[in-house]
Design a protein around this motif. Structure first.
Motif, PDB file in Angstrom:
ATOM      1  N   MET A   1       0.849  -1.198   0.000  1.00  0.00           N
ATOM      2  CA  MET A   1       0.000   0.000   0.000  1.00  0.00           C
ATOM      3  C   MET A   1       0.881   1.242   0.000  1.00  0.00           C
ATOM      4  SD  MET A   1      -3.234   0.742   0.119  1.00  0.00           S
ATOM      5  CE  MET A   1      -4.243   2.146   0.465  1.00  0.00           C
ATOM      6  N   LYS A   2       0.622   2.122  -0.934  1.00  0.00           N
ATOM      7  CA  LYS A   2       1.460   3.312  -1.027  1.00  0.00           C
ATOM      8  C   LYS A   2       0.960   4.420  -0.108  1.00  0.00           C
ATOM      9  CE  LYS A   2       3.613   3.111  -5.564  1.00  0.00           C
ATOM     10  NZ  LYS A   2       3.741   3.833  -6.828  1.00  0.00           N
ATOM     11  N   GLU A   3       1.887   5.189   0.359  1.00  0.00           N
ATOM     12  CA  GLU A   3       1.539   6.318   1.225  1.00  0.00           C
ATOM     13  C   GLU A   3       1.459   7.591   0.393  1.00  0.00           C
ATOM     14  OE1 GLU A   3       1.185   6.256   4.728  1.00  0.00           O
ATOM     15  OE2 GLU A   3       1.094   4.090   4.401  1.00  0.00           O
ATOM     16  N   GLU A   4       0.953   8.621   1.014  1.00  0.00           N
ATOM     17  CA  GLU A   4       0.849   9.907   0.316  1.00  0.00           C
ATOM     18  C   GLU A   4       2.224  10.364  -0.178  1.00  0.00           C
ATOM     19  OE1 GLU A   4      -0.198  13.105   2.804  1.00  0.00           O
ATOM     20  OE2 GLU A   4      -0.202  14.567   1.179  1.00  0.00           O
ATOM     21  N   GLN A   5       3.222  10.150   0.690  1.00  0.00           N
ATOM     22  CA  GLN A   5       4.584  10.540   0.317  1.00  0.00           C
ATOM     23  C   GLN A   5       5.016   9.898  -1.004  1.00  0.00           C
ATOM     24  OE1 GLN A   5       6.813  12.712   1.213  1.00  0.00           O
ATOM     25  NE2 GLN A   5       5.284  13.533   2.615  1.00  0.00           N
ATOM     26  N   ASP A   6       4.588   8.632  -1.172  1.00  0.00           N
ATOM     27  CA  ASP A   6       4.964   7.909  -2.385  1.00  0.00           C
ATOM     28  C   ASP A   6       4.372   8.567  -3.620  1.00  0.00           C
ATOM     29  OD1 ASP A   6       6.446   5.912  -1.114  1.00  0.00           O
ATOM     30  OD2 ASP A   6       4.595   4.893  -0.523  1.00  0.00           O
ATOM     31  N   TYR A   7       3.142   9.053  -3.486  1.00  0.00           N
ATOM     32  CA  TYR A   7       2.499   9.682  -4.646  1.00  0.00           C
ATOM     33  C   TYR A   7       3.168  10.998  -4.994  1.00  0.00           C
ATOM     34  CZ  TYR A   7      -1.024   6.147  -3.932  1.00  0.00           C
ATOM     35  OH  TYR A   7      -1.651   4.950  -3.787  1.00  0.00           O
ATOM     36  N   ILE A   8       3.533  11.738  -3.959  1.00  0.00           N
ATOM     37  CA  ILE A   8       4.257  12.991  -4.209  1.00  0.00           C
ATOM     38  C   ILE A   8       5.581  12.679  -4.896  1.00  0.00           C
ATOM     39  CG2 ILE A   8       5.398  14.953  -3.100  1.00  0.00           C
ATOM     40  CD1 ILE A   8       3.190  14.861  -0.966  1.00  0.00           C
ATOM     41  N   GLN A   9       6.228  11.623  -4.416  1.00  0.00           N
ATOM     42  CA  GLN A   9       7.503  11.200  -5.015  1.00  0.00           C
ATOM     43  C   GLN A   9       7.294  10.771  -6.468  1.00  0.00           C
ATOM     44  OE1 GLN A   9      10.339  11.653  -3.651  1.00  0.00           O
ATOM     45  NE2 GLN A   9      11.531  10.715  -5.296  1.00  0.00           N
ATOM     46  N   ASP A  10       6.192  10.034  -6.722  1.00  0.00           N
ATOM     47  CA  ASP A  10       5.852   9.618  -8.093  1.00  0.00           C
ATOM     48  C   ASP A  10       5.777  10.825  -9.018  1.00  0.00           C
ATOM     49  OD1 ASP A  10       5.753   6.985  -7.604  1.00  0.00           O
ATOM     50  OD2 ASP A  10       3.608   6.707  -7.941  1.00  0.00           O
ATOM     51  N   LEU A  11       5.028  11.840  -8.569  1.00  0.00           N
ATOM     52  CA  LEU A  11       4.864  13.037  -9.395  1.00  0.00           C
ATOM     53  C   LEU A  11       6.194  13.735  -9.647  1.00  0.00           C
ATOM     54  CD1 LEU A  11       1.580  14.842  -8.283  1.00  0.00           C
ATOM     55  CD2 LEU A  11       2.107  13.839 -10.500  1.00  0.00           C
ATOM     56  N   ALA A  12       7.017  13.793  -8.594  1.00  0.00           N
ATOM     57  CA  ALA A  12       8.326  14.444  -8.732  1.00  0.00           C
ATOM     58  C   ALA A  12       9.177  13.707  -9.758  1.00  0.00           C
ATOM     59  CB  ALA A  12       9.032  14.485  -7.383  1.00  0.00           C
ATOM     60  N   GLU A  13       9.119  12.349  -9.702  1.00  0.00           N
ATOM     61  CA  GLU A  13       9.912  11.560 -10.652  1.00  0.00           C
ATOM     62  C   GLU A  13       9.415  11.744 -12.081  1.00  0.00           C
ATOM     63  OE1 GLU A  13      11.828   8.254  -9.945  1.00  0.00           O
ATOM     64  OE2 GLU A  13      12.369   8.946  -7.958  1.00  0.00           O
ATOM     65  N   ILE A  14       8.094  11.834 -12.228  1.00  0.00           N
ATOM     66  CA  ILE A  14       7.517  12.030 -13.566  1.00  0.00           C
ATOM     67  C   ILE A  14       8.011  13.346 -14.145  1.00  0.00           C
ATOM     68  CG2 ILE A  14       5.373  12.513 -14.818  1.00  0.00           C
ATOM     69  CD1 ILE A  14       3.999  10.520 -12.891  1.00  0.00           C
ATOM     70  N   ARG A  15       7.951  14.379 -13.304  1.00  0.00           N
ATOM     71  CA  ARG A  15       8.381  15.699 -13.786  1.00  0.00           C
ATOM     72  C   ARG A  15       9.861  15.685 -14.153  1.00  0.00           C
ATOM     73  NH1 ARG A  15       7.367  20.248  -9.699  1.00  0.00           N
ATOM     74  NH2 ARG A  15       5.253  20.115 -10.461  1.00  0.00           N
ATOM     75  N   SER A  16      10.660  15.085 -13.284  1.00  0.00           N
ATOM     76  CA  SER A  16      12.111  15.057 -13.529  1.00  0.00           C
ATOM     77  C   SER A  16      12.426  14.266 -14.794  1.00  0.00           C
ATOM     78  CB  SER A  16      12.809  14.470 -12.307  1.00  0.00           C
ATOM     79  OG  SER A  16      13.877  13.652 -12.688  1.00  0.00           O
ATOM     80  N   MET A  17      11.725  13.148 -14.999  1.00  0.00           N
ATOM     81  CA  MET A  17      11.980  12.344 -16.198  1.00  0.00           C
ATOM     82  C   MET A  17      11.585  13.092 -17.472  1.00  0.00           C
ATOM     83  SD  MET A  17      12.998   9.739 -17.789  1.00  0.00           S
ATOM     84  CE  MET A  17      13.455   8.655 -16.454  1.00  0.00           C
ATOM     85  N   MET A  18      10.448  13.796 -17.397  1.00  0.00           N
ATOM     86  CA  MET A  18      10.012  14.562 -18.568  1.00  0.00           C
ATOM     87  C   MET A  18      11.054  15.616 -18.922  1.00  0.00           C
ATOM     88  SD  MET A  18       5.970  15.130 -18.003  1.00  0.00           S
ATOM     89  CE  MET A  18       4.786  14.011 -18.735  1.00  0.00           C
ATOM     90  N   GLU A  19      11.616  16.258 -17.892  1.00  0.00           N
ATOM     91  CA  GLU A  19      12.596  17.308 -18.145  1.00  0.00           C
ATOM     92  C   GLU A  19      13.901  16.710 -18.667  1.00  0.00           C
ATOM     93  OE1 GLU A  19      13.040  21.208 -15.700  1.00  0.00           O
ATOM     94  OE2 GLU A  19      14.588  19.835 -15.041  1.00  0.00           O
ATOM     95  N   ARG A  20      14.361  15.638 -17.992  1.00  0.00           N
ATOM     96  CA  ARG A  20      15.630  15.031 -18.372  1.00  0.00           C
ATOM     97  C   ARG A  20      15.591  14.472 -19.788  1.00  0.00           C
ATOM     98  NH1 ARG A  20      17.135  10.339 -15.137  1.00  0.00           N
ATOM     99  NH2 ARG A  20      15.126  10.632 -14.144  1.00  0.00           N
ATOM    100  N   SER A  21      14.427  13.927 -20.182  1.00  0.00           N
ATOM    101  CA  SER A  21      14.379  13.270 -21.484  1.00  0.00           C
ATOM    102  C   SER A  21      14.062  14.240 -22.618  1.00  0.00           C
ATOM    103  CB  SER A  21      13.371  12.118 -21.472  1.00  0.00           C
ATOM    104  OG  SER A  21      12.079  12.607 -21.271  1.00  0.00           O
TER     105      SER A  21
END
Lengths: 204, 99
Positions: free
Chosen positions: A1-21
């Protein structure tokens, strides 16, 4: 079960990947500073040693032998600046664990190459037609256009740098008597200021 | 709470799959090596995750040859784009509702 922190982290990773790529973020600010230094030195040599300071669009008050030396000088500065930029970006990419020759750097190069090559051919035409006074404004103009399109694939700040060079290019085409000075301002001083700004903003 | 964790697509549970989709969302298409470099994972690991996304119908594969070497390019399907956007919306909702 994911925590709220995990979802925030998910979003951060998505943004970082979009920028990096999609953006090449290893562009070195110091390379800008070095390019500015080379340009100032080149403008000084052209002015002091070869008396190059066009005041009219049709300008031929210097002999053809110093003309070819000047073309050699300009080309040498260009390759020195590009070489430094590639070397410093390569170093920065290694530090950041990024591949210097990736999708976004390729996109950036292709988008820069189109206006730069078009400008290069245009300058050859100007040379052939003896419209020497328009060469320095043309370099500023096409370089500005190249930066403007490249900014989509790297730091957004590059867009403003491109606009500044375009404005300087147009101004120096109008005031040809100040074109060498405006060229030194655009390729020299603005590069150095911008390079320091980028270095302080992204590389510390 | 209208949107809940149940609405999150299972395919996006893994960070690697989320990363693949993020990279493809902003690029027209990417080959295997580029994806591998962006994600910093092993060949096998990446291949497994790509298979899974392909099975969901989120990825499209195009095989070609460049200089006689096989080259595989991956694209996001319309379906994949829709699912990814929905996933982003749900993530946002969850975070908002918990604030």
């Amino acid at each position: 079960m994911k925590e709220e922190q995990d979802y925030i982290q998910d979003l951060a990773e998505i943004r970082s990947m979009m920028e990096r790529s999609s953006k090449f973020l290893s562009l070195s600010g110091l390379a800008g500073v070095m390019a500015g230094v080379y340009a100032l030195a080149g403008a000084y040599v052209a002015y002091e040693l070869f008396d190059f300071n066009p005041d009219k669009v049709v300008y031929n008050s210097f002999d053809s032998s110093s003309g070819s030396i000047l073309i050699f000088l300009a080309t040498a500065i260009l390759f020195l600046a590009i070489g430094t930029a590639i070397f410093l970006s390569w170093k920065k990419a290694n530090q950041r664990n990024e591949n210097v020759w990736n999708v976004s750097s390729q996109q950036m190069m292709i988008n820069m190459a189109v206006p730069l090559i078009a400008g290069g051919f245009f300058i050859l035409i100007l040379l052939e037609k003896n419209l020497i006074g328009l060469i320095t404004p043309t370099t500023l103009l096409f370089y500005g256009l190249a930066l403007y399109t490249a900014s989509k694939f790297t730091y957004n700040d590059v867009k403003l740098l491109g606009l500044i060079q375009i404005v300087l290019g147009l101004a120096s085409a109008w005031f040809v008597e100040y074109s060498l000075l405006l060229w030194a301002l655009g390729f020299g001083v603005i590069h150095i200021i911008y390079g320091i700004y980028m270095h302080l903003k992204y590389e510390r | 709470m209208k949107l809940s964790i149940d609405d999150l697509h299972k395919a996006f549970e893994s960070r690697v799959r989320l990363g693949i989709m993020s990279a493809l969302a902003v690029n027209d298409g990417l080959d295997f090596t580029s994806l591998k470099n962006f994600l910093d994972v092993t060949d096998g690991n990446l291949a497994t995750h790509i298979k899974k996304l392909e099975k969901e119908g989120f990825l499209e594969v195009e095989k070609s040859f460049i200089d006689n070497k096989p080259n595989t390019t991956y694209y996001m399907t319309t379906e994949g784009k829709k699912a990814f956007e929905e996933h982003l919306n749900v993530l946002e909702e969850i975070i908002k509702s918990q604030k």
